[in-house]
Design a protein around this motif. Structure first.
Motif, PDB file in Angstrom:
ATOM      1  N   PHE A 149      47.404  45.401  38.124  1.00 55.05           N
ATOM      2  CA  PHE A 149      46.298  45.991  38.865  1.00 55.05           C
ATOM      3  C   PHE A 149      46.799  47.093  39.782  1.00 55.05           C
ATOM      4  CE2 PHE A 149      43.605  42.354  37.875  1.00 55.05           C
ATOM      5  CZ  PHE A 149      44.538  41.355  37.692  1.00 55.05           C
ATOM      6  N   TYR A 182      45.194  48.737  43.315  1.00 53.10           N
ATOM      7  CA  TYR A 182      44.154  48.732  44.336  1.00 53.10           C
ATOM      8  C   TYR A 182      44.391  49.904  45.276  1.00 53.10           C
ATOM      9  CZ  TYR A 182      42.452  44.007  43.249  1.00 53.10           C
ATOM     10  OH  TYR A 182      41.894  42.917  42.637  1.00 53.10           O
ATOM     11  N   LEU A 223      40.674  46.566  50.463  1.00 53.76           N
ATOM     12  CA  LEU A 223      41.195  47.081  49.202  1.00 53.76           C
ATOM     13  C   LEU A 223      40.097  47.126  48.148  1.00 53.76           C
ATOM     14  CD1 LEU A 223      43.741  45.898  50.763  1.00 53.76           C
ATOM     15  CD2 LEU A 223      44.787  45.715  48.497  1.00 53.76           C
ATOM     16  N   LEU A 263      39.509  47.776  43.880  1.00 54.20           N
ATOM     17  CA  LEU A 263      40.171  47.841  42.589  1.00 54.20           C
ATOM     18  C   LEU A 263      39.985  49.214  41.952  1.00 54.20           C
ATOM     19  CD1 LEU A 263      41.694  46.214  40.384  1.00 54.20           C
ATOM     20  CD2 LEU A 263      39.445  45.774  39.366  1.00 54.20           C
ATOM     21  N   PHE A 313      44.872  44.075  31.109  1.00 58.64           N
ATOM     22  CA  PHE A 313      45.012  42.693  30.658  1.00 58.64           C
ATOM     23  C   PHE A 313      45.718  42.636  29.308  1.00 58.64           C
ATOM     24  CE2 PHE A 313      43.182  41.437  34.274  1.00 58.64           C
ATOM     25  CZ  PHE A 313      41.925  40.859  34.299  1.00 58.64           C
ATOM     26  N   PRO A 358      48.024  36.542  36.754  1.00 67.46           N
ATOM     27  CA  PRO A 358      47.681  35.609  37.838  1.00 67.46           C
ATOM     28  C   PRO A 358      48.695  34.482  37.940  1.00 67.46           C
ATOM     29  CG  PRO A 358      46.482  35.034  35.870  1.00 67.46           C
ATOM     30  CD  PRO A 358      47.344  36.224  35.516  1.00 67.46           C
ATOM     31  N   GLY A 371      45.817  30.205  36.835  1.00 69.53           N
ATOM     32  CA  GLY A 371      44.653  31.057  36.631  1.00 69.53           C
ATOM     33  C   GLY A 371      43.759  31.162  37.838  1.00 69.53           C
ATOM     34  N   TYR A 372      44.289  30.836  38.999  1.00 67.23           N
ATOM     35  CA  TYR A 372      43.440  30.899  40.180  1.00 67.23           C
ATOM     36  C   TYR A 372      43.372  32.294  40.769  1.00 67.23           C
ATOM     37  CZ  TYR A 372      43.641  25.808  40.064  1.00 67.23           C
ATOM     38  OH  TYR A 372      43.559  24.504  39.703  1.00 67.23           O
ATOM     39  N   ASN A 373      43.700  33.270  39.977  1.00 72.04           N
ATOM     40  CA  ASN A 373      43.582  34.657  40.422  1.00 72.04           C
ATOM     41  C   ASN A 373      44.462  34.985  41.597  1.00 72.04           C
ATOM     42  OD1 ASN A 373      41.797  35.292  38.421  1.00 72.04           O
ATOM     43  ND2 ASN A 373      39.994  34.908  39.647  1.00 72.04           N
ATOM     44  N   LYS A 374      45.514  34.242  41.819  1.00 74.78           N
ATOM     45  CA  LYS A 374      46.439  34.603  42.880  1.00 74.78           C
ATOM     46  C   LYS A 374      47.290  35.763  42.399  1.00 74.78           C
ATOM     47  CE  LYS A 374      48.344  30.571  43.504  1.00 74.78           C
ATOM     48  NZ  LYS A 374      49.254  29.571  44.097  1.00 74.78           N
ATOM     49  N   LEU A 375      47.371  36.766  43.213  1.00 67.37           N
ATOM     50  CA  LEU A 375      48.124  37.961  42.858  1.00 67.37           C
ATOM     51  C   LEU A 375      49.302  38.151  43.804  1.00 67.37           C
ATOM     52  CD1 LEU A 375      45.222  40.530  42.254  1.00 67.37           C
ATOM     53  CD2 LEU A 375      46.311  38.994  40.616  1.00 67.37           C
ATOM     54  N   PHE A 414      51.325  41.256  45.504  1.00 67.66           N
ATOM     55  CA  PHE A 414      51.155  42.675  45.772  1.00 67.66           C
ATOM     56  C   PHE A 414      52.494  43.328  46.096  1.00 67.66           C
ATOM     57  CE2 PHE A 414      46.578  43.409  46.038  1.00 67.66           C
ATOM     58  CZ  PHE A 414      46.082  42.120  46.060  1.00 67.66           C
ATOM     59  N   TYR A 421      36.195  31.371  44.066  1.00 68.80           N
ATOM     60  CA  TYR A 421      37.538  31.528  44.621  1.00 68.80           C
ATOM     61  C   TYR A 421      37.512  32.435  45.848  1.00 68.80           C
ATOM     62  CZ  TYR A 421      39.203  29.758  40.097  1.00 68.80           C
ATOM     63  OH  TYR A 421      39.420  29.008  38.984  1.00 68.80           O
ATOM     64  N   TYR A 467      40.177  33.764  49.311  1.00 65.70           N
ATOM     65  CA  TYR A 467      41.570  33.916  49.693  1.00 65.70           C
ATOM     66  C   TYR A 467      41.653  34.500  51.102  1.00 65.70           C
ATOM     67  CZ  TYR A 467      41.488  34.265  44.580  1.00 65.70           C
ATOM     68  OH  TYR A 467      41.228  34.061  43.258  1.00 65.70           O
ATOM     69  N   TYR A 527      44.597  36.790  53.061  1.00 65.40           N
ATOM     70  CA  TYR A 527      45.859  37.513  53.020  1.00 65.40           C
ATOM     71  C   TYR A 527      46.135  38.086  54.407  1.00 65.40           C
ATOM     72  CZ  TYR A 527      46.004  37.713  47.870  1.00 65.40           C
ATOM     73  OH  TYR A 527      46.075  37.410  46.530  1.00 65.40           O
ATOM     74  N   LEU A 560      50.647  42.694  50.961  1.00 60.78           N
ATOM     75  CA  LEU A 560      49.779  41.578  51.321  1.00 60.78           C
ATOM     76  C   LEU A 560      50.448  40.270  50.938  1.00 60.78           C
ATOM     77  CD1 LEU A 560      47.772  44.076  50.845  1.00 60.78           C
ATOM     78  CD2 LEU A 560      46.017  42.327  50.701  1.00 60.78           C
ATOM     79  N   LEU A 603      49.760  36.076  50.672  1.00 59.62           N
ATOM     80  CA  LEU A 603      48.686  35.087  50.581  1.00 59.62           C
ATOM     81  C   LEU A 603      48.939  33.954  51.565  1.00 59.62           C
ATOM     82  CD1 LEU A 603      46.131  34.175  49.038  1.00 59.62           C
ATOM     83  CD2 LEU A 603      47.660  32.998  47.441  1.00 59.62           C
ATOM     84  N   SER A 634      36.787  36.050  44.437  1.00 61.87           N
ATOM     85  CA  SER A 634      36.810  36.442  43.027  1.00 61.87           C
ATOM     86  C   SER A 634      35.989  35.477  42.198  1.00 61.87           C
ATOM     87  CB  SER A 634      38.245  36.512  42.498  1.00 61.87           C
ATOM     88  OG  SER A 634      38.800  35.214  42.381  1.00 61.87           O
ATOM     89  N   SER A 677      39.778  34.001  35.109  1.00 64.73           N
ATOM     90  CA  SER A 677      41.040  34.634  35.499  1.00 64.73           C
ATOM     91  C   SER A 677      40.960  36.141  35.341  1.00 64.73           C
ATOM     92  CB  SER A 677      42.180  34.084  34.645  1.00 64.73           C
ATOM     93  OG  SER A 677      42.319  32.701  34.848  1.00 64.73           O
ATOM     94  N   GLY A 692      41.246  38.292  37.724  1.00 62.06           N
ATOM     95  CA  GLY A 692      42.205  38.952  38.594  1.00 62.06           C
ATOM     96  C   GLY A 692      41.602  39.926  39.566  1.00 62.06           C
ATOM     97  N   PHE A 710      37.477  42.504  48.477  1.00 66.18           N
ATOM     98  CA  PHE A 710      38.023  42.354  49.814  1.00 66.18           C
ATOM     99  C   PHE A 710      37.004  42.676  50.890  1.00 66.18           C
ATOM    100  CE2 PHE A 710      42.589  41.671  49.437  1.00 66.18           C
ATOM    101  CZ  PHE A 710      42.803  41.932  48.102  1.00 66.18           C
TER     102      PHE A 710
END
Lengths: 115, 113
Positions: free
Chosen positions: A34, A36, A44, A46, A51, A95, A99-103, A105, B31, B33, B35, B43, B45, B94, B98, B100, B104
């Protein structure tokens, strides 16, 4: 360990010039990638994401990025920069966590645009 | 289109004080988050949540707590503020797949003196 590296902390370009922001990643499997953008005082947003499939992806605001697996890179490009593109740009990979969409950066590249 | 709303935008705390950063989203995202953003560090988490009643630690959870009693709200609590917690805090949300893509908020700038 998974990581994202943005080698350039600051970049300055002239308005109308081309732009390339570099991003290298370390990830154990095929990554989701990604870019951002963060305008001053904002959250931020996107720009684009990769993918699978075509390795050249188009995003908003005229940006594109190319995924190069052999180089573990996902560089962001724009053919002609506008003054409004001055912002901070973050590359991210994921992720994680099932699959919890944790990224993860990168540290960001701050872009300044000269008139 | 409110999206993700954070309050307050700015706050100054004294060492040892407590406070809660509020975050609400109106997109029905499962979901959410938190940060923190420090200069030159990108960033990191702090905590995340995959749905109401479920939270988990991220990379840098020490000194923070969260709760998720509803789908919409995900507050972040600092119990004993320390100078190391001076930062800009971003809440994000989100979709449950998944994808992604994170949405924000505009951030909360916290200074601990």
């Amino acid at each position: 360990a998974q990581s994202v590296t943005q080698p350039d902390i600051h970049i300055t370009v002239s308005e109308g010039a081309s732009l390339e922001l570099r991003c290298n990643y370390s990830y154990g499997a095929t990554p989701y990638l990604f870019w951002y953008v963060q305008s001053p005082g904002q959250g931020l947003q996107l720009l684009l994401k990769y993918f699978s499939g075509d390795t050249l992806v188009q995003g908003i605001k005229g940006f594109e990025a190319e995924f190069k697996r052999s180089q573990s890179s996902f560089n962001l490009r724009k053919p002609s920069v506008h003054w409004s593109d001055a912002a901070e740009y973050f590359c991210a990979v994921g992720p994680f966590g099932g699959g919890y969409n944790k990224l993860i950066f990168g540290a960001g590249t701050r872009l300044a645009v000269h008139p | 289109n409110a999206g993700v709303t954070q309050t307050p935008k700015f706050r100054i705390l004294k060492i040892g004080q407590s406070m809660t950063l509020q975050c609400a989203q109106d997109m029905n995202h499962n979901y959410m988050y938190w940060y923190r953003q420090d200069p030159g560090m990108g960033l990191k988490l702090i905590y995340y949540s995959v749905g109401a009643g479920i939270t988990d630690k991220g990379e840098v959870p020490n000194g923070y707590n969260v709760s998720r009693s509803t789908t919409e709200d995900f507050p972040l609590r600092l119990e004993l503020a320390a100078p190391s917690q001076t930062s800009v805090y971003f809440c994000a949300s989100s979709y449950s797949t998944s994808s992604g893509e994170l949405f924000f908020g505009e951030g909360s700038r916290l200074t601990v003196l």
